[in-house]
Design an enzyme around this catalytic site. Sequence first.
Site, PDB file in Angstrom:
ATOM      1  N   CYS A 154       0.820  -1.225   0.000  1.00 30.11           N
ATOM      2  CA  CYS A 154       0.000   0.000   0.000  1.00 30.11           C
ATOM      3  C   CYS A 154       0.847   1.265   0.000  1.00 30.11           C
ATOM      4  O   CYS A 154       0.376   2.320  -0.420  1.00 30.11           O
ATOM      5  CB  CYS A 154      -0.926   0.008   1.208  1.00 30.11           C
ATOM      6  SG  CYS A 154      -2.016  -1.409   1.211  1.00 30.11           S
ATOM      7  N   HIS A 189      -3.928   7.101   1.188  1.00 26.95           N
ATOM      8  CA  HIS A 189      -4.114   5.774   0.590  1.00 26.95           C
ATOM      9  C   HIS A 189      -5.509   5.298   0.971  1.00 26.95           C
ATOM     10  O   HIS A 189      -5.927   5.411   2.129  1.00 26.95           O
ATOM     11  CB  HIS A 189      -3.034   4.822   1.117  1.00 26.95           C
ATOM     12  CG  HIS A 189      -3.407   3.387   0.961  1.00 26.95           C
ATOM     13  ND1 HIS A 189      -3.739   2.846  -0.267  1.00 26.95           N
ATOM     14  CD2 HIS A 189      -3.528   2.385   1.868  1.00 26.95           C
ATOM     15  CE1 HIS A 189      -4.042   1.573  -0.096  1.00 26.95           C
ATOM     16  NE2 HIS A 189      -3.930   1.257   1.180  1.00 26.95           N
ATOM     17  N   ASN A 206      -9.972  -0.855  -2.058  1.00 28.34           N
ATOM     18  CA  ASN A 206      -8.550  -0.612  -1.807  1.00 28.34           C
ATOM     19  C   ASN A 206      -7.744  -1.189  -2.976  1.00 28.34           C
ATOM     20  O   ASN A 206      -7.723  -2.402  -3.179  1.00 28.34           O
ATOM     21  CB  ASN A 206      -8.170  -1.299  -0.487  1.00 28.34           C
ATOM     22  CG  ASN A 206      -6.714  -1.111  -0.114  1.00 28.34           C
ATOM     23  OD1 ASN A 206      -5.894  -0.702  -0.936  1.00 28.34           O
ATOM     24  ND2 ASN A 206      -6.383  -1.426   1.121  1.00 28.34           N
TER      25      ASN A 206
HETATM   26  O1  UT7 Z   1      -4.389  -1.060   2.860  1.00 30.97           O
HETATM   27  C1  UT7 Z   1      -3.586  -1.676   3.809  1.00 30.97           C
HETATM   28  C2  UT7 Z   1      -3.965  -1.309   5.175  1.00 30.97           C
HETATM   29  N1  UT7 Z   1      -5.229  -1.899   5.495  1.00 30.97           N
HETATM   30  C3  UT7 Z   1      -5.981  -1.338   6.421  1.00 30.97           C
HETATM   31  O2  UT7 Z   1      -5.645  -0.287   6.911  1.00 30.97           O
HETATM   32  C4  UT7 Z   1      -7.239  -2.053   6.855  1.00 30.97           C
HETATM   33  C5  UT7 Z   1      -7.436  -1.889   8.343  1.00 30.97           C
HETATM   34  N2  UT7 Z   1      -8.535  -2.652   8.888  1.00 30.97           N
HETATM   35  C6  UT7 Z   1      -9.833  -2.476   8.546  1.00 30.97           C
HETATM   36  O3  UT7 Z   1     -10.123  -1.704   7.659  1.00 30.97           O
HETATM   37  C7  UT7 Z   1     -10.899  -3.197   9.321  1.00 30.97           C
HETATM   38  O4  UT7 Z   1     -10.288  -3.871  10.408  1.00 30.97           O
HETATM   39  C8  UT7 Z   1     -11.696  -4.217   8.466  1.00 30.97           C
HETATM   40  C9  UT7 Z   1     -12.607  -3.467   7.509  1.00 30.97           C
HETATM   41  C10 UT7 Z   1     -10.777  -5.118   7.707  1.00 30.97           C
HETATM   42  C11 UT7 Z   1     -12.599  -5.080   9.356  1.00 30.97           C
HETATM   43  O5  UT7 Z   1     -13.451  -4.279  10.130  1.00 30.97           O
HETATM   44  P1  UT7 Z   1     -13.549  -4.527  11.708  1.00 30.97           P
HETATM   45  O6  UT7 Z   1     -14.525  -3.554  12.207  1.00 30.97           O
HETATM   46  O7  UT7 Z   1     -12.161  -4.456  12.276  1.00 30.97           O
HETATM   47  O8  UT7 Z   1     -14.150  -5.966  11.792  1.00 30.97           O
HETATM   48  P2  UT7 Z   1     -13.548  -7.297  12.441  1.00 30.97           P
HETATM   49  O9  UT7 Z   1     -12.432  -7.836  11.591  1.00 30.97           O
HETATM   50  O10 UT7 Z   1     -13.268  -7.071  13.883  1.00 30.97           O
HETATM   51  O11 UT7 Z   1     -14.755  -8.285  12.318  1.00 30.97           O
HETATM   52  C12 UT7 Z   1     -15.986  -8.063  13.045  1.00 30.97           C
HETATM   53  C13 UT7 Z   1     -16.983  -9.155  12.687  1.00 30.97           C
HETATM   54  C14 UT7 Z   1     -16.419 -10.555  12.828  1.00 30.97           C
HETATM   55  O12 UT7 Z   1     -17.461 -11.382  13.299  1.00 30.97           O
HETATM   56  P3  UT7 Z   1     -17.560 -11.782  14.868  1.00 30.97           P
HETATM   57  O13 UT7 Z   1     -16.271 -12.484  15.169  1.00 30.97           O
HETATM   58  O14 UT7 Z   1     -17.705 -10.480  15.600  1.00 30.97           O
HETATM   59  O15 UT7 Z   1     -18.774 -12.649  14.920  1.00 30.97           O
HETATM   60  C15 UT7 Z   1     -16.077 -10.969  11.420  1.00 30.97           C
HETATM   61  O16 UT7 Z   1     -16.135 -12.368  11.222  1.00 30.97           O
HETATM   62  O17 UT7 Z   1     -17.358  -9.036  11.312  1.00 30.97           O
HETATM   63  C16 UT7 Z   1     -17.171 -10.288  10.638  1.00 30.97           C
HETATM   64  N3  UT7 Z   1     -16.812 -10.030   9.256  1.00 30.97           N
HETATM   65  C17 UT7 Z   1     -17.723  -9.836   8.272  1.00 30.97           C
HETATM   66  N4  UT7 Z   1     -19.065  -9.862   8.283  1.00 30.97           N
HETATM   67  C18 UT7 Z   1     -19.703  -9.619   7.133  1.00 30.97           C
HETATM   68  C19 UT7 Z   1     -15.571  -9.885   8.708  1.00 30.97           C
HETATM   69  N5  UT7 Z   1     -15.667  -9.615   7.400  1.00 30.97           N
HETATM   70  C20 UT7 Z   1     -16.994  -9.581   7.104  1.00 30.97           C
HETATM   71  C21 UT7 Z   1     -17.719  -9.342   5.920  1.00 30.97           C
HETATM   72  N6  UT7 Z   1     -19.056  -9.368   5.981  1.00 30.97           N
HETATM   73  N7  UT7 Z   1     -17.112  -9.071   4.744  1.00 30.97           N
END
Ligand code: UT7
Length: 336
Positions: free
Chosen positions: A115, A263, A293
């Site tokens: 990135c 980014h 992204n």
């Molecule tokens: O470009 C390089 C740098 N990248 C970044 O900066 C990305 C940084 N991180 C993020 O943008 C966020 O952490 C994400 C968008 C990737 C994820 O969002 P989050 O609010 O951190 O969600 P999470 O990973 O903590 O997941 C929360 C819940 C989980 O379920 P449980 O365990 O709470 O039951 C996941 O399994 O959401 C679930 N989940 C989804 N649900 C529906 C994860 N992905 C999905 C999905 N659809 N696509």
Amino acid sequence: MYNSKIIGIGKYVPDNVVTNQDLSKIMDTSDEWITERTGIKERRWVVEGSDDTTATMGVKAAKQAIERSGLNKDDIDFIIFATLSPDMYFPGPGVQVQHALDIKTVGALDVRNQCSGFIYALSVADNFIKTGMYKNILVIGSELHSHGLDKTTRGRGVSVIFGDGAGAVVVSREEDNSKGILSTHLHSQGEHAEELVVKAPGMGTRWVTDIIADNDENDDSYFPHMNGQFVFKNAVVRFSEVIMEGLIKNNLQKENIDMLIPHQANLRIAQFIQKKFGLTDDKVFNNIMRYGNTTAASIPLALCEAWEEGKINEGDTVVLAAFGSGFTWGSAIIKW
Ligand code: UT7
């Protein structure tokens, strides 16, 4: 010492639009979840069998950048290509661009900083020009993520985020030291290399022959993995630090920023940075809603659209900033 200046900018995205609703038909996800957590509404994914590849998309963006620069392709004296998704394991796509554009045998460098790749590439270009080694450098960021994503529910935490596309700039010698790229700032922290990673195939981990020999249907080592919350927490801190570093280096205040192009990792990250620096909506450009992204392509793609929409004008202070896998992060402070 010279300065360097962006004199041409171009972009290319594949035609195929994939909406959040489309994704909800192939995995357990929803428009609501993706929109709320990331801001993304749709992304472009290259259709199987299309001619679009990381290299060919980069070439299309590059052609537009060269055309808009007013230069001829033979004026380009160096090529830098940033990507994490090369067409081939080696050689990297820089040489494919040299060949496709039929530019005489100039050097071609491939940058692998995910990135932050475009900022790293821009920094290399800037410094080659500053020292007088080259005069006109083509810098490309291009990614074809979609073929390498786990498009099942198992991979939903990553696959809904990434999109395909390309952006390119022509960076050229600027004799006025108060104009152009004023400074670039690069950082890394390899202790977190595995927090956002594709582990295989790798010569030091598992090569393709190992993957085939194991024939394990549960193997997901060749898909990207991300510790999302950990990456998010680090991103907001490092984005802020590296923007401040650039402002301080140039005796600028946050009020001097005319346009911030972060980014495009997550709209929530961009909004956090916007708030932290007290920037009004017209001073930050985001297009993650439409492209997701696109890693090394995200900054040149956003910069290009902001410029096309007339949101970047001569004399503006433009700040570019990125954070991602590595971890690597960086910024560039530009007097447009
Ligand atoms: O470009 C390089 C740098 N990248 C970044 O900066 C990305 C940084 N991180 C993020 O943008 C966020 O952490 C994400 C968008 C990737 C994820 O969002 P989050 O609010 O951190 O969600 P999470 O990973 O903590 O997941 C929360 C819940 C989980 O379920 P449980 O365990 O709470 O039951 C996941 O399994 O959401 C679930 N989940 C989804 N649900 C529906 C994860 N992905 C999905 C999905 N659809 N696509």
